[in-house]
Design a protein around this motif. Structure first.
Motif, PDB file in Angstrom:
ATOM      1  N   ILE A   1       0.849  -1.177   0.000  1.00 60.14           N
ATOM      2  CA  ILE A   1       0.000   0.000   0.000  1.00 60.14           C
ATOM      3  C   ILE A   1       0.897   1.242   0.000  1.00 60.14           C
ATOM      4  O   ILE A   1       1.825   1.307   0.802  1.00 60.14           O
ATOM      5  CB  ILE A   1      -0.871   0.009   1.292  1.00 60.14           C
ATOM      6  N   ALA A   2       0.612   2.200  -0.893  1.00 61.00           N
ATOM      7  CA  ALA A   2       1.414   3.428  -0.945  1.00 61.00           C
ATOM      8  C   ALA A   2       0.906   4.415   0.098  1.00 61.00           C
ATOM      9  O   ALA A   2       0.387   5.477  -0.232  1.00 61.00           O
ATOM     10  CB  ALA A   2       1.377   4.037  -2.348  1.00 61.00           C
ATOM     11  N   GLY A   3       1.049   4.040   1.360  1.00 63.93           N
ATOM     12  CA  GLY A   3       0.614   4.898   2.454  1.00 63.93           C
ATOM     13  C   GLY A   3       1.816   5.514   3.134  1.00 63.93           C
ATOM     14  O   GLY A   3       2.705   4.796   3.601  1.00 63.93           O
ATOM     15  N   MET A   4       1.872   6.834   3.189  1.00 60.74           N
ATOM     16  CA  MET A   4       3.053   7.500   3.738  1.00 60.74           C
ATOM     17  C   MET A   4       3.259   7.138   5.212  1.00 60.74           C
ATOM     18  O   MET A   4       4.388   6.973   5.660  1.00 60.74           O
ATOM     19  CB  MET A   4       2.905   9.016   3.551  1.00 60.74           C
ATOM     20  N   THR A   5       2.165   7.003   5.959  1.00 58.22           N
ATOM     21  CA  THR A   5       2.282   6.648   7.383  1.00 58.22           C
ATOM     22  C   THR A   5       3.001   5.309   7.562  1.00 58.22           C
ATOM     23  O   THR A   5       3.954   5.205   8.342  1.00 58.22           O
ATOM     24  CB  THR A   5       0.887   6.557   8.029  1.00 58.22           C
TER      25      THR A   5
ATOM     26  N   GLY B   1       1.190  12.989  13.872  1.00 59.65           N
ATOM     27  CA  GLY B   1       1.965  11.767  14.089  1.00 59.65           C
ATOM     28  C   GLY B   1       1.222  10.769  14.963  1.00 59.65           C
ATOM     29  O   GLY B   1       1.114   9.584  14.630  1.00 59.65           O
ATOM     30  N   VAL B   2       0.684  11.251  16.081  1.00 62.29           N
ATOM     31  CA  VAL B   2      -0.063  10.380  16.993  1.00 62.29           C
ATOM     32  C   VAL B   2      -1.323   9.850  16.295  1.00 62.29           C
ATOM     33  O   VAL B   2      -1.629   8.647  16.346  1.00 62.29           O
ATOM     34  CB  VAL B   2      -0.433  11.143  18.291  1.00 62.29           C
ATOM     35  N   GLY B   3      -2.033  10.735  15.608  1.00 56.99           N
ATOM     36  CA  GLY B   3      -3.288  10.348  14.957  1.00 56.99           C
ATOM     37  C   GLY B   3      -3.101   9.302  13.876  1.00 56.99           C
ATOM     38  O   GLY B   3      -3.813   8.293  13.853  1.00 56.99           O
TER      39      GLY B   3
ATOM     40  N   SER C   1      -7.967   8.734  13.562  1.00 56.67           N
ATOM     41  CA  SER C   1      -8.272   9.513  12.354  1.00 56.67           C
ATOM     42  C   SER C   1      -8.818  10.890  12.717  1.00 56.67           C
ATOM     43  O   SER C   1      -8.480  11.891  12.066  1.00 56.67           O
ATOM     44  CB  SER C   1      -9.273   8.768  11.475  1.00 56.67           C
ATOM     45  N   ALA C   2      -9.655  10.954  13.757  1.00 56.33           N
ATOM     46  CA  ALA C   2     -10.203  12.247  14.205  1.00 56.33           C
ATOM     47  C   ALA C   2      -9.066  13.163  14.652  1.00 56.33           C
ATOM     48  O   ALA C   2      -9.027  14.348  14.300  1.00 56.33           O
ATOM     49  CB  ALA C   2     -11.194  12.030  15.344  1.00 56.33           C
ATOM     50  N   VAL C   3      -8.107  12.587  15.404  1.00 50.18           N
ATOM     51  CA  VAL C   3      -6.950  13.360  15.880  1.00 50.18           C
ATOM     52  C   VAL C   3      -6.088  13.813  14.700  1.00 50.18           C
ATOM     53  O   VAL C   3      -5.659  14.970  14.624  1.00 50.18           O
ATOM     54  CB  VAL C   3      -6.135  12.510  16.883  1.00 50.18           C
ATOM     55  N   PHE C   4      -5.862  12.917  13.750  1.00 49.22           N
ATOM     56  CA  PHE C   4      -5.078  13.265  12.559  1.00 49.22           C
ATOM     57  C   PHE C   4      -5.714  14.460  11.835  1.00 49.22           C
ATOM     58  O   PHE C   4      -5.030  15.417  11.462  1.00 49.22           O
ATOM     59  CB  PHE C   4      -4.964  12.052  11.615  1.00 49.22           C
TER      60      PHE C   4
ATOM     61  N   ALA D   1       8.305  12.602  15.658  1.00 53.90           N
ATOM     62  CA  ALA D   1       8.310  12.476  17.122  1.00 53.90           C
ATOM     63  C   ALA D   1       6.957  11.956  17.592  1.00 53.90           C
ATOM     64  O   ALA D   1       6.881  11.111  18.498  1.00 53.90           O
ATOM     65  CB  ALA D   1       8.623  13.835  17.759  1.00 53.90           C
ATOM     66  N   GLY D   2       5.872  12.438  16.980  1.00 49.82           N
ATOM     67  CA  GLY D   2       4.529  11.987  17.342  1.00 49.82           C
ATOM     68  C   GLY D   2       4.325  10.511  17.051  1.00 49.82           C
ATOM     69  O   GLY D   2       3.790   9.769  17.889  1.00 49.82           O
ATOM     70  N   ILE D   3       4.767  10.055  15.877  1.00 49.24           N
ATOM     71  CA  ILE D   3       4.629   8.632  15.517  1.00 49.24           C
ATOM     72  C   ILE D   3       5.456   7.778  16.480  1.00 49.24           C
ATOM     73  O   ILE D   3       4.992   6.762  17.004  1.00 49.24           O
ATOM     74  CB  ILE D   3       5.089   8.370  14.055  1.00 49.24           C
ATOM     75  N   PHE D   4       6.692   8.246  16.759  1.00 46.29           N
ATOM     76  CA  PHE D   4       7.595   7.506  17.642  1.00 46.29           C
ATOM     77  C   PHE D   4       6.996   7.383  19.041  1.00 46.29           C
ATOM     78  O   PHE D   4       6.969   6.294  19.631  1.00 46.29           O
ATOM     79  CB  PHE D   4       8.949   8.226  17.688  1.00 46.29           C
ATOM     80  N   ALA D   5       6.459   8.503  19.560  1.00 42.05           N
ATOM     81  CA  ALA D   5       5.862   8.511  20.900  1.00 42.05           C
ATOM     82  C   ALA D   5       4.632   7.607  20.940  1.00 42.05           C
ATOM     83  O   ALA D   5       4.430   6.850  21.897  1.00 42.05           O
ATOM     84  CB  ALA D   5       5.497   9.936  21.296  1.00 42.05           C
TER      85      ALA D   5
END
Lengths: 142, 145
Positions: free
Chosen positions: A30-34, A92-94, B89-92, B126-130
């Protein structure tokens, strides 16, 4: 104001689609950047090579376009630096917990008619519209 | 080696599409979301073009027994619409509405040499890592604690 560019946007969109089809045809991905980025953060996944190469190609692209066409890519960021940092952390978190972003869910997932991706895309589009409404028309910000 | 080279080439096509379409331009992205202000509907055409090509292309590609370089297709297996998916997804979307960058738009924007793209991508990483560290810690905790 930004100019309405239906043709350039459509053509650009078809190239994003072409990249998604090719990555599935050759790498089965899948070409998903995440997903591509997450595999490059420590602990780095074993198949980091194609991920790094994809990112390198994506970063080189605007430069290549500018060199070949002689026209600069339009860019304007109205967002103050502290808000860029806050926005980046939140994104990033989302995308991590949501398992994808615009490319993975919005393009690849919807193209496969994945119910998860359709739900995710409707959700992040709705909260993005609501956020811009609050920032611009309630708080009077950027 | 051909896997790496082809991935670089595909990344180049992806990044060119992002750059040409306007997805790497935060002002344009934010105006797309600003339905009640300076609305710029261009990005609907990005989505339309991308979905058209991907939906048709996937139909042919996924009929094949396997991709060119791999033993099998790596497709997400989960079909459940759950809390992490919708909450995440809502947060994103909130972050996208604040910064005007999504991950796929921000990475090619690095190639424009714009400071804002570097600041955003650094914070996003940093967000993804955390988030991953948090999920790992949560998974490691005993369930009956």
């Amino acid at each position: 104001m930004t100019a309405f560019t239906p043709l350039a946007s459509f053509v650009g969109g078809t190239m994003i689609g072409l990249a998604a089809v090719l990555l599935m045809a050759f790498h089965g991905r899948i070409a998903g950047m995440t997903g591509i980025i997450t595999g490059l953060l420590p602990p780095v996944s074993a198949d980091w090579g194609w991920r790094a190469a994809f990112l390198a190609g994506a970063v080189a692209a605007p430069l290549a376009v500018t060199l070949l066409t002689g026209t600069p890519i339009g860019f304007e960021s109205p967002v103050p630096t502290p808000w860029l940092i806050v926005g980046g952390l939140i994104v990033g978190v989302g995308v991590y917990f949501g398992s994808g972003c615009t490319s993975g869910h919005g393009v690849c997932g919807i193209a496969r008619l994945s119910p998860r991706s359709i739900a995710a895309t409707l959700t992040f589009m709705a909260t993005a519209i609501a956020t811009v409404f609050v920032i611009r028309h309630v708080l009077g910000g950027f | 080696m051909r896997r790496i080279l082809m991935a670089g080439l595909i990344g180049l096509v992806f990044g060119t599409g992002i750059a040409v379409s306007g997805m790497a331009n935060p002002a344009k992205v934010l105006n797309f979301f600003d339905l009640f202000g300076t609305w710029d509907p261009s990005l609907a055409f990005v989505m339309g073009g991308a979905l058209l090509v991907t939906a048709i292309g996937y139909r042919f590609v996924l009929k094949r027994p396997a991709p060119m370089f791999e033993a099998r297709f790596h497709l997400p297996g989960s079909r459940r619409i759950d809390m992490p998916l919708i909450g995440g997804s809502a947060v994103f979307g909130i972050g996208w509405g604040i910064a005007g960058f999504c991950p796929g738009g921000a990475i090619p924007a690095l190639g424009l040499g714009e400071a804002s793209a570097f600041i955003f991508v650094g914070a996003m990483m940093a967000g993804i890592f955390a988030a991953r560290a948090l999920r790992t810690a949560m998974a490691a905790r005993p369930q009956n604690a």
